[in-house]
Design a protein around this motif. Structure first.
Motif, PDB file in Angstrom:
ATOM      1  N   GLU A 186       0.748  -1.378   0.001  1.00 44.28           N
ATOM      2  CA  GLU A 186      -0.539  -0.226  -0.084  1.00 44.28           C
ATOM      3  C   GLU A 186       0.744   1.254  -0.600  1.00 44.28           C
ATOM      4  OE1 GLU A 186      -2.580  -0.333   3.198  1.00 44.28           O
ATOM      5  OE2 GLU A 186      -3.904  -1.723   2.126  1.00 44.28           O
ATOM      6  N   ARG A 187       1.960   1.534   0.588  1.00 45.83           N
ATOM      7  CA  ARG A 187       2.963   2.379   0.957  1.00 45.83           C
ATOM      8  C   ARG A 187       3.248   3.026  -1.333  1.00 45.83           C
ATOM      9  NH1 ARG A 187       6.512  -1.712   2.412  1.00 45.83           N
ATOM     10  NH2 ARG A 187       8.238  -1.862   1.556  1.00 45.83           N
ATOM     11  N   ASP A 188       3.605   1.834  -2.027  1.00 45.31           N
ATOM     12  CA  ASP A 188       3.628   2.323  -2.842  1.00 45.31           C
ATOM     13  C   ASP A 188       2.130   2.558  -4.275  1.00 45.31           C
ATOM     14  OD1 ASP A 188       5.951   1.093  -2.508  1.00 45.31           O
ATOM     15  OD2 ASP A 188       6.664  -0.562  -2.703  1.00 45.31           O
ATOM     16  N   GLU A 190       0.023   4.988  -2.870  1.00 47.51           N
ATOM     17  CA  GLU A 190      -0.640   5.945  -2.230  1.00 47.51           C
ATOM     18  C   GLU A 190      -0.701   7.430  -2.871  1.00 47.51           C
ATOM     19  OE1 GLU A 190       2.535   7.456   1.229  1.00 47.51           O
ATOM     20  OE2 GLU A 190       1.738   5.551   1.980  1.00 47.51           O
ATOM     21  N   THR A 191      -0.702   7.219  -4.248  1.00 52.40           N
ATOM     22  CA  THR A 191      -0.589   8.686  -5.074  1.00 52.40           C
ATOM     23  C   THR A 191      -0.475   7.926  -6.783  1.00 52.40           C
ATOM     24  OG1 THR A 191       2.141   9.066  -5.821  1.00 52.40           O
ATOM     25  CG2 THR A 191       1.235   9.919  -3.899  1.00 52.40           C
ATOM     26  N   TRP A 192      -1.621   8.999  -7.128  1.00 49.74           N
ATOM     27  CA  TRP A 192      -1.408   8.056  -8.723  1.00 49.74           C
ATOM     28  C   TRP A 192      -0.564   8.413  -9.692  1.00 49.74           C
ATOM     29  CZ3 TRP A 192      -0.351  11.225 -13.025  1.00 49.74           C
ATOM     30  CH2 TRP A 192       0.114  13.441 -12.487  1.00 49.74           C
ATOM     31  N   GLU A 194       2.154   7.065  -8.516  1.00 52.09           N
ATOM     32  CA  GLU A 194       2.766   5.382  -8.286  1.00 52.09           C
ATOM     33  C   GLU A 194       1.802   4.266  -8.857  1.00 52.09           C
ATOM     34  OE1 GLU A 194       4.442   6.152  -3.962  1.00 52.09           O
ATOM     35  OE2 GLU A 194       3.125   5.354  -3.905  1.00 52.09           O
TER      36      GLU A 194
END
Length: 272
Positions: A186-188, A190-192, A194
């Protein structure tokens, strides 16, 4: 009497000298004021201004300003006869526009040709023209179906590619049913950006292949035109023009063919 005449002559000379002295003082005062308000340019300023006045660009600018300020006499003479539509143009102007594949000019030429061949008025020729126009677009629904399908497919593919690359839920859904690759932590995600980095692993091959395929098709079309081979659209218009010529043999084949080839494949084309 001589004494009186001499006194009068001396008085006139004194008045003339005083007037000249006053004029000379006024001239010096005006010259000093002009010098104060408009000082003499330095040699470099004088040289720069003369270079500007002598430059070709400056001369063109001055000539353009003069043209805008005073229109030529021949323009003013013909301003009232300026045509605002193809119906008001002369035959020579219409032929020139028709040679440039202007569809409105081709329509007007066909109407005037009908008037000349049938010896009818402009209104009656317009009715015959509408009949030709209707026949020109008959039976074109199936022939334009590939164009409509390509239009819809291009729009759907273009807009759907955005969420398939950057929207997390859409990317996860597409991966679950069509890709089945490992989902990053999930930490990878977090943004569109990524999400796009992860989705690009399987989006890059089809998008790159489709782009290369379309580029090859475009290049092959250009070579077909160089060889004189008619692509699908041009061949379709040529077939339609031949059909119109066969339907109306009493009219000139070149006029009918030019009108049919410049009109669109559907009935929504630009015409009179």
């Amino acid at each position: 009497n001589n004494h009186h005449h001499n006194n009068q002559y001396n008085n006139n000379n004194n008045n003339t000298n005083s007037t000249a002295l006053v004029d000379s003082r006024n001239l010096r005062c005006r010259s000093s004021r002009l010098t104060q308000t408009n000082p003499r340019p330095t040699p470099l300023q004088w040289l720069g201004s003369h270079r500007t006045m002598a430059s070709l660009a400056h001369r063109r600018y001055i000539a353009q300003q003069k043209r805008h300020e005073s229109p030529p006499r021949q323009i003013l003479a013909h301003k009232d006869t300026m045509p605002v539509s193809v119906q008001e143009m002369e035959n020579s102007s219409l032929i020139t526009l028709a040679a440039m594949d202007d569809h409105r000019a081709c329509c007007e030429i066909l109407i005037r040709h009908i008037m000349n061949r049938d010896t009818v008025s402009y209104e009656s020729a317009t009715k015959t023209f509408k009949e030709i126009k209707k026949f020109n677009h008959e039976g074109m629904e199936l022939t334009v179906l590939p164009f409509k399908m390509g239009l819809v497919a291009a729009l759907v593919a273009g807009f759907s590619s955005i969420p398939l690359c950057f929207h997390l839920d859409t990317v996860i859904w597409f991966n679950e049913f069509f890709v089945t690759t490992d989902v990053p932590p999930e930490r990878d995600l977090e943004t569109w950006l990524e999400v796009g980095t992860w989705a690009w692993n399987w989006m890059e091959p089809p998008l790159g292949q489709i782009s290369f395929f379309l580029l090859c098709l475009q290049y092959s079309r250009a070579q077909m035109e160089n060889l004189g081979i008619k692509p699908y659209t041009r061949k379709l218009k040529q077939w339609r023009a031949e059909r119109v010529v066969q339907k109306y043999p009493k009219y000139d084949a070149n006029v009918l063919s030019q009108y049919s080839r410049t009109s669109g494949l559907t009935g929504n084309s630009l015409s009179l």
